[in-house]
Design a protein around this motif. Structure first.
Motif, PDB file in Angstrom:
ATOM      1  N   TYR A 193      34.366  35.934  34.097  1.00  0.00           N
ATOM      2  CA  TYR A 193      35.430  36.008  35.093  1.00  0.00           C
ATOM      3  C   TYR A 193      36.762  35.475  34.564  1.00  0.00           C
ATOM      4  O   TYR A 193      37.806  36.082  34.773  1.00  0.00           O
ATOM      5  N   VAL A 204      43.409  46.257  30.616  1.00  0.00           N
ATOM      6  CA  VAL A 204      43.113  47.403  29.759  1.00  0.00           C
ATOM      7  C   VAL A 204      43.613  47.115  28.342  1.00  0.00           C
ATOM      8  O   VAL A 204      44.773  46.758  28.149  1.00  0.00           O
ATOM      9  N   SER A 209      43.300  36.308  40.015  1.00  0.00           N
ATOM     10  CA  SER A 209      42.526  37.382  39.402  1.00  0.00           C
ATOM     11  C   SER A 209      42.750  37.551  37.906  1.00  0.00           C
ATOM     12  O   SER A 209      42.114  38.378  37.286  1.00  0.00           O
ATOM     13  N   SER A 239      42.238  39.350  33.366  1.00  0.00           N
ATOM     14  CA  SER A 239      41.665  40.048  34.510  1.00  0.00           C
ATOM     15  C   SER A 239      40.520  40.930  34.042  1.00  0.00           C
ATOM     16  O   SER A 239      40.550  41.495  32.941  1.00  0.00           O
ATOM     17  N   LEU A 240      39.530  41.089  34.890  1.00  0.00           N
ATOM     18  CA  LEU A 240      38.452  42.034  34.590  1.00  0.00           C
ATOM     19  C   LEU A 240      38.972  43.463  34.585  1.00  0.00           C
ATOM     20  O   LEU A 240      38.316  44.367  34.067  1.00  0.00           O
ATOM     21  N   GLU A 241      40.167  43.681  35.115  1.00  0.00           N
ATOM     22  CA  GLU A 241      40.795  45.004  35.138  1.00  0.00           C
ATOM     23  C   GLU A 241      41.783  45.217  33.998  1.00  0.00           C
ATOM     24  O   GLU A 241      42.391  46.282  33.901  1.00  0.00           O
ATOM     25  N   LYS A 262      46.789  40.925  33.551  1.00  0.00           N
ATOM     26  CA  LYS A 262      46.475  42.316  33.218  1.00  0.00           C
ATOM     27  C   LYS A 262      47.342  42.867  32.094  1.00  0.00           C
ATOM     28  O   LYS A 262      46.956  43.811  31.431  1.00  0.00           O
TER      29      LYS A 262
END
Length: 132
Positions: free
Chosen positions: A107, A84, A2, A80-82, A5
């Motif tokens: 992605y 921050v 994924s 990751s698309l998550e 992050k």
């Protein structure tokens, strides 16, 4: 997988790569107006029209209108698309150099489109961000 992050890891390990070519943003009413979908880098449907991004020479060949010629920078790290803060961090680094950016989060990587004239300066700003 994924993607990463952690902002610090993302910034320390990103590898900004300036892709070859000149890219433009154009609009069409629908994708049926596009002679070859394989030649489009990406498209996005909006209520007003479909925005397509493709190489300038292809847009010229297809007689499409555009007003902005850009360079394409890929941040080679699987974010990751998550995650921050990554977009804010590189946007602020470019802002300090008075460089506008148009961002696409795919992605695996983030992609930044900057004015062709600002490409080298943008790469320098991104490496400065990475090394701080």
């Amino acid at each position: 997988m994924s993607g990463e992050k952690d902002l610090n890891i993302l910034l320390q390990n990103m590898e900004p790569v300036l892709n070859a070519g000149e890219y433009v943003f154009c609009t069409v009413e629908n994708l049926n107006q596009v002679p070859d979908l394989e030649k489009i880098l990406f498209f996005f449907r909006e209520s007003e029209a479909v925005t397509i991004v493709l190489e300038k020479n292809i847009a010229d060949e297809w007689s499409l209108n555009y007003s902005y010629i850009s360079s394409w920078i890929t941040l080679n790290i699987h974010s990751s698309l998550e995650a921050v803060g990554l977009t804010a961090a590189f946007a602020n680094a470019l802002k300090k150099e008075n460089i506008s950016c148009n961002v696409v989060a795919a992605y695996f990587h983030d992609h930044i489109f900057v004015a062709k004239k600002d490409a080298e300066k943008a790469i320098e700003a991104l490496y400065t961000l990475k090394n701080n």
